[in-house]
Design an enzyme around this catalytic site. Structure first.
Site, PDB file in Angstrom:
ATOM      1  N   VAL A  97       0.838  -1.208   0.000  1.00 24.08           N
ATOM      2  CA  VAL A  97       0.000   0.000   0.000  1.00 24.08           C
ATOM      3  C   VAL A  97       0.869   1.252   0.000  1.00 24.08           C
ATOM      4  CG1 VAL A  97      -2.192  -0.839   0.836  1.00 24.08           C
ATOM      5  CG2 VAL A  97      -0.389  -0.322   2.481  1.00 24.08           C
ATOM      6  N   THR A 142       2.262   4.241  -2.920  1.00 18.70           N
ATOM      7  CA  THR A 142       1.557   5.269  -3.686  1.00 18.70           C
ATOM      8  C   THR A 142       0.357   4.695  -4.438  1.00 18.70           C
ATOM      9  OG1 THR A 142       3.678   6.352  -3.992  1.00 18.70           O
ATOM     10  CG2 THR A 142       1.883   7.066  -5.424  1.00 18.70           C
ATOM     11  N   LYS A 162       5.508  -3.374 -14.440  1.00 14.58           N
ATOM     12  CA  LYS A 162       5.984  -3.511 -15.835  1.00 14.58           C
ATOM     13  C   LYS A 162       7.264  -4.320 -15.934  1.00 14.58           C
ATOM     14  CE  LYS A 162       6.684   0.881 -14.233  1.00 14.58           C
ATOM     15  NZ  LYS A 162       5.682   1.778 -13.698  1.00 14.58           N
ATOM     16  N   GLY A 217       0.253   4.117 -17.152  1.00 13.78           N
ATOM     17  CA  GLY A 217      -0.608   4.463 -16.017  1.00 13.78           C
ATOM     18  C   GLY A 217      -2.088   4.414 -16.318  1.00 13.78           C
ATOM     19  N   GLU A 275      12.563   9.781  -9.121  1.00  8.49           N
ATOM     20  CA  GLU A 275      13.023   9.083  -7.923  1.00  8.49           C
ATOM     21  C   GLU A 275      14.381   9.648  -7.493  1.00  8.49           C
ATOM     22  OE1 GLU A 275      11.157   6.337  -6.859  1.00  8.49           O
ATOM     23  OE2 GLU A 275       9.779   6.663  -8.517  1.00  8.49           O
ATOM     24  N   LYS A 327       8.002  -1.090 -20.832  1.00 10.60           N
ATOM     25  CA  LYS A 327       6.658  -0.827 -21.358  1.00 10.60           C
ATOM     26  C   LYS A 327       6.590  -1.099 -22.863  1.00 10.60           C
ATOM     27  CE  LYS A 327       6.041   2.641 -17.733  1.00 10.60           C
ATOM     28  NZ  LYS A 327       6.338   4.058 -17.427  1.00 10.60           N
TER      29      LYS A 327
END
Lengths: 436, 436
Positions: free
Chosen positions: A11, A13, A105, A134, A190, A205
């Protein structure tokens, strides 16, 4: 009817987005799915964080295997990421007869073949809409919306971090390092941005899209991956002057000799819709033989946009609960026995156009030497941009746009050009796609 | 397994596309669907035209009812158009237990409630992806891809003819009549263009999208419909100067007091992706509470793009053959018993921003009079563009952009403004949407 029971692994983002949206929109979801969807248990190593989110609306455990083992749970949602423990848990969930939804992914691109084989054997569904772009329903468009077509190519801006950086570099004339710092400051990147800026995330992807577009296995290990770290602001400027923008594209293209699967900075005509996708947004352009060009645009990351994709998968699975496996959309869009072993081509074998920037001595005859080399290698020139040498300088930039050629021919030509005494330093090479 | 047998009613532009693409891509389609899809019979009044197309690859009849009555046929594809005979045939096919695919937006928008009720009673599927935005899988995105969301609004460029005309007017500074002639010359417009240019075609499509986005019945008769025939080239120019483009949008918006369903020329910020959709292309922007903005772009008409949508419906139905009706995606995205009777608001009750062009006397105090009227009606001004009066002229154009206000308040304000002695002639009013 009893609500579908979901176990949520992780749990962070996305997981908190899934929990929040499922609660907030439970009325709409029930009206659509005809059946409620409820988070039964949440598994997270950080039990306190989980408690703060779910309160007493679901059970909380710190052991993901307790979720998989629970006979009350119908669907396991894997939101852990990476391909270590996530892979183990997904395979265990499948073996336990659970349907699986994942946003991972890396896992699907690298271990998808093994995962879908196991799922097929155990008769369970595995859904991964959130793994690409997304909240944009691009997996659904490719797997179901464009099924009439021979899909010829897919090209996408499928990494928001790098698109944000490129947008900043262009808008504000920043260099890469400064734009990256800005992306990190604003939370678009990040702390360790390497997966994004080196193109690995986009390659995951693109690999997934290549498989479902062409009916081939996942071949991430054969993807060509080049990030944006070496991109120079001057090339963005020259591209602009020539009517192009530079975007990091994930490209999958089917040719008569194989499949191209590649991620790299790419010049695209500024007038194409996809060239105008700015900031952290994502977009995927798909070309099918019947439909022509279609494009899908939206947020490629973030808590609720990604949750939107995860929950649409939950609703699809809920609806198909009890139907036979022949009624389902195949994992990779093509029936398992119809997937074909078409190889991804080595980068030398791909065909594309090129942008080249050469630093040349400001003297007569240079251009003749260079154009002769192109002609020798069978490469034809589309446009030239020669800058005036600055006052007192003896060298200048020469920019060349070429028509389509095979990459290995281009590399051979560049080798010869770099051997010229009048060409100083390395030639900068960026691939160019018309996307028409 | 025996191929699915299809009966095709009408082999005009779209029908011939369906026939051609099904033949050309039969291998891909079989690999995806797991079962072949075959045109069993073609019905067309023009038997010679049908023969030239299908040769001996399918039976040809001139009586559509022979197709419906044939027990070998699983799916009837209605490509006749209009809501006369097409409606009768669709209802008869449903009553005969056939699944139906249609590209007929007028039929679905006007008689959809009756058709889906009948289909529900007879347990058959009715699919209509081709009815909105041609080859773009927007129905699938709304019905399945965005199911996690409360969809707040949908706004689309869903008529290629008018978008082509508006693009020509802007690019080349043409007036409406000249641009329309150009569209007709290039085959982008019918001989009788009224359904396109008066906004009726777009209203059919917007009606369909409103139903599946919000879970409400089709209410075409309550849609507000305004075409582009009154649009003046000067307003396209002024809009451009203010950073906007004018597009004919089909808008469906859910508010706390009802649903807005309207088609009209609309100013949208030039920097929005949808503002850059040019020529005969279509695009639909959808805003969901979880996913935010998404956009879907492609060809909205034409033989093969529309066939792409029809065939994807055939594949969906083929796949679901034999599954129970609970496993199906509901006709209108929401379960039949969950559709809610939310009314479409009268145009006076909608809320939007406005572009106004006033012809004013070139004298002191005019602006004060006008702004006072806006203030009295509670309307706040976002931007003003006052043109210098031309040499020797005593009047000039004043352009006003307002913030959001209720339409009936705006109409009252315009009434007061037109009563001013310093305002000459009628005020030109075009609605404005930020689409953010």
């Amino acid at each position: 009817m009893k609500p579908i029971q979901v176990g949520l692994l992780g749990v962070g983002t996305v997981g908190s987005g899934v929990f929040t949206v499922l609660e907030r929109n439970q009325d709409e979801i029930l009206r659509r799915a005809g059946r409620g969807i409820r988070i039964h248990t949440v598994a997270d190593l950080d039990v306190e964080r989980a408690k703060a989110l779910v309160k007493d609306h679901a059970q909380i455990v710190n052991d993901a295997r307790a979720v998989i083992a629970n006979p009350e749970i119908d669907i396991v949602v894997e939101l852990i990421g990476g391909y270590g423990i996530a892979k183990e848990l997904v395979l265990e969930a499948i073996a336990a007869g659970k349907h699986v939804v994942t946003a991972n992914k890396a896992l699907i691109a690298v271990h998808g073949n093994e995962i879908f084989k196991a799922a097929h054997e155990h008769g369970v569904m595995v859904a991964f809409e959130a793994a690409v772009a997304g909240g944009i329903p691009i997996i659904k468009a490719l797997r179901e919306g464009l099924t009439a077509n021979r899909i010829e190519w897919v090209a996408g801006i499928i990494n928001g971090t790098t698109n944000f950086i490129l947008s900043e570099m262009r808008d504000k004339g920043l260099d890469f390092a400064t734009a990256l710092k800005e992306a990190q400051r604003l939370g678009y990147s990040e702390a360790d941005p390497s997966f994004d800026i080196e193109g690995v995330d986009a390659a995951h992807k693109a690999t997934i899209m290549s498989a479902i577009a062409f009916g081939i296995p996942m071949q991430f290990d054969k993807a060509y991956v080049e990030g944006i770290t070496q991109l120079d602001a001057i090339d963005i400027k020259y591209a602009e002057q020539l009517g192009y923008r530079i975007k990091l594209l994930g490209i999958a293209k089917k040719t008569t000799v194989g499949v191209e699967l590649r991620v790299h900075p790419t010049l695209i005509p500024a007038k194409r819709l996809i060239a105008n996708v700015e900031g952290a947004m994502n977009a995927v352009q798909v070309f099918g033989d019947a439909v022509g060009t279609t494009l899908y645009y939206g947020k490629g990351a973030g808590s609720e946009p990604t949750a939107s994709a995860v929950i649409s998968d939950l609703i699809d699975i809920t609806r198909m609960m009890g139907a036979s496996s022949e009624n389902r959309v195949p994992y990779l869009a093509f029936q398992p026995d119809a997937v074909r072993e078409i190889s991804v081509l080595p980068i030398g074998e791909i065909t594309t156009s090129y942008y080249l920037r050469l630093c040349v001595a400001d003297q007569a005859g240079v251009l003749a030497e260079i154009t002769k080399i192109f002609a020798t290698h069978g490469i034809s020139i589309d446009a030239l941009l020669q800058k005036e040498a600055n006052e007192g300088e003896s060298q200048t930039d020469l920019v060349v746009l070429t028509h389509e050629t095979k990459e290995k021919q281009m590399l051979a030509a560049i080798q010869d050009i770099e051997d010229l005494k009048t060409v100083l330093g390395k030639v900068v090479k960026i691939r160019l796609e018309e996307l028409s």
